[in-house]
Scaffold this motif. Sequence first.
Motif, PDB file in Angstrom:
ATOM      1  N   GLY A   2      52.416  59.874  60.584  1.00 42.91           N
ATOM      2  CA  GLY A   2      51.779  60.698  61.580  1.00 42.91           C
ATOM      3  C   GLY A   2      52.210  62.143  61.497  1.00 42.91           C
ATOM      4  O   GLY A   2      52.977  62.549  60.615  1.00 42.91           O
ATOM      5  N   THR A   3      51.720  62.952  62.433  1.00 42.18           N
ATOM      6  CA  THR A   3      52.144  64.329  62.542  1.00 42.18           C
ATOM      7  C   THR A   3      53.598  64.374  63.001  1.00 42.18           C
ATOM      8  O   THR A   3      54.170  63.354  63.402  1.00 42.18           O
ATOM      9  CB  THR A   3      51.269  65.083  63.546  1.00 42.18           C
ATOM     10  N   LEU A   4      54.186  65.553  62.990  1.00 37.87           N
ATOM     11  CA  LEU A   4      55.577  65.684  63.423  1.00 37.87           C
ATOM     12  C   LEU A   4      55.742  65.174  64.853  1.00 37.87           C
ATOM     13  O   LEU A   4      56.671  64.405  65.143  1.00 37.87           O
ATOM     14  CB  LEU A   4      56.021  67.141  63.330  1.00 37.87           C
ATOM     15  N   LEU A   5      54.849  65.587  65.743  1.00 35.96           N
ATOM     16  CA  LEU A   5      54.950  65.147  67.132  1.00 35.96           C
ATOM     17  C   LEU A   5      54.802  63.641  67.236  1.00 35.96           C
ATOM     18  O   LEU A   5      55.548  62.969  67.977  1.00 35.96           O
ATOM     19  CB  LEU A   5      53.880  65.838  67.977  1.00 35.96           C
ATOM     20  N   GLN A   6      53.871  63.065  66.497  1.00 32.08           N
ATOM     21  CA  GLN A   6      53.662  61.617  66.532  1.00 32.08           C
ATOM     22  C   GLN A   6      54.887  60.878  66.003  1.00 32.08           C
ATOM     23  O   GLN A   6      55.298  59.852  66.562  1.00 32.08           O
ATOM     24  CB  GLN A   6      52.426  61.250  65.710  1.00 32.08           C
ATOM     25  N   ARG A   7      55.472  61.396  64.942  1.00 34.03           N
ATOM     26  CA  ARG A   7      56.640  60.738  64.358  1.00 34.03           C
ATOM     27  C   ARG A   7      57.833  60.759  65.309  1.00 34.03           C
ATOM     28  O   ARG A   7      58.517  59.743  65.505  1.00 34.03           O
ATOM     29  CB  ARG A   7      56.998  61.396  63.018  1.00 34.03           C
ATOM     30  N   VAL A  62      53.656  55.022  61.578  1.00 27.48           N
ATOM     31  CA  VAL A  62      53.675  56.368  62.158  1.00 27.48           C
ATOM     32  C   VAL A  62      54.907  57.147  61.709  1.00 27.48           C
ATOM     33  O   VAL A  62      54.816  58.282  61.246  1.00 27.48           O
ATOM     34  CB  VAL A  62      53.630  56.302  63.702  1.00 27.48           C
ATOM     35  N   SER A  63      56.085  56.526  61.864  1.00 24.49           N
ATOM     36  CA  SER A  63      57.332  57.255  61.614  1.00 24.49           C
ATOM     37  C   SER A  63      58.246  56.593  60.596  1.00 24.49           C
ATOM     38  O   SER A  63      59.264  57.176  60.212  1.00 24.49           O
ATOM     39  CB  SER A  63      58.110  57.398  62.931  1.00 24.49           C
TER      40      SER A  63
END
Length: 220
Positions: A2-7, A62-63
């Motif tokens: 995922g994106t940084l925020l999602q991760r 995601v992460s």
Amino acid sequence: MGTLLQRLAAEGLGTLFLLVAVVGSGIMAADLSPDNIGVALLANAVATGVALYVLITIFGPVSGAHFNPAVTLVFALRGEIAPVLAIAYVAVQIVGGVLGVWLAHVMFDLPVLQISVTARSGPGQWVAEVTASFGLVLTILGGLRHAPGQVAALVGAYITGAYWFTASTSFANPAVTIARSFSDTFAGIGPGDAPLFIVMQIVGAILAVLVARLIFPARS
């Protein structure tokens, strides 16, 4: 991924729910079986193992579903996560873990702010944490090498078993160790005993990286 925020959200939320499972099941088990520590530990182990299976399955894409600073360190050493991102992962893991402990306290009508008085110290406990962390990291790396689709099941199964075959009940996670020092319940650990647990966990994780290089060589 995922994106940084999602991760970061996945790592924080995943670690939060891991601690809800660890501490919440420990409270419930102790309440229902106050005179049978074995039954309480079994309930605690099973709840933690199955929760890990679910959390790794849903957050892994995601992460990477580390939920563990020692695991994040391993992937940083292997060059699979940037150092700055690794630091961010560790920060949200610790914060998420503490919030998970507090949430468990709220659910069971306990004081939110607590400090554990449970003593967990001595050579046997320290060797157990090296062993638990070594086995956990080796399970992850071996799973990724040979059965990547089964890592969630492998980790859940390993932790469930390690609750029983290690003298420390397999903390194997610095964020979990820190968070559990804020819970004076069945799952707690005294703050004075936590630092050596964390050192042993990191030692075990690094040893597992070295062994994995030998027995799980990269594909040519």
